[in-house]
Design a protein around this motif. Structure first.
Motif, short mmCIF file in Angstrom:
data_model
loop_
_atom_site.label_atom_id
_atom_site.label_comp_id
_atom_site.label_asym_id
_atom_site.label_seq_id
_atom_site.Cartn_x
_atom_site.Cartn_y
_atom_site.Cartn_z
N ARG A 1 2.25 1.63 -3.39
CA ARG A 1 1.15 2.01 -4.40
C ARG A 1 0.90 3.27 -4.20
O ARG A 1 0.77 4.21 -5.03
N THR A 2 0.75 3.96 -3.07
CA THR A 2 0.20 5.42 -2.78
C THR A 2 1.61 6.08 -3.10
O THR A 2 1.07 7.40 -3.41
N ASP B 1 3.84 5.86 -5.41
CA ASP B 1 3.98 5.64 -6.76
C ASP B 1 2.84 6.65 -7.48
O ASP B 1 3.24 7.38 -8.33
N GLU C 1 0.81 -1.32 0.02
CA GLU C 1 -0.04 -0.01 -0.06
C GLU C 1 0.70 1.16 -0.01
O GLU C 1 0.62 2.07 -0.62
#
Length: 91
Positions: free
Chosen positions: A69-70, A72, A66
């Protein structure tokens, strides 16, 4: 920012000469973050990764994903905004 489970270390990722020099690891372990990403990128399930690294936890592995993901998405969005900013366009 996404809240992490209260039982996880902060920060989630650590780079320390006491673990693997210059290699990011899951904080509190010697498990390289790159091993996690390589496993996922290779199509393996999270349970396969945890089978290979029994000292890891599902919560910690998911929190790192997570985080990646956040970060990037945020980086890509900032780059796109800067690229389309009319004030930054060369004439």
């Amino acid at each position: 920012m996404t809240e992490i489970a209260p039982n996880l270390p902060e920060p989630l990722i650590l780079i320390s000469p006491d673990t693997l020099p210059r290699a990011p690891v899951f904080n509190g372990t010697r498990i390289p973050i790159q091993a996690h990403f390589d496993c996922i990128a290779g199509g393996a399930a999270l349970t396969d990764f945890l089978d290979d690294f029994p000292h890891g936890s599902q919560d910690h592995a998911m929190a790192v994903l997570e985080l990646a993901r956040t970060r990037d998405v945020g980086t890509a969005a900032a780059s796109a905004a800067a690229a389309t900013d009319p004030a930054r366009v060369e004439r």
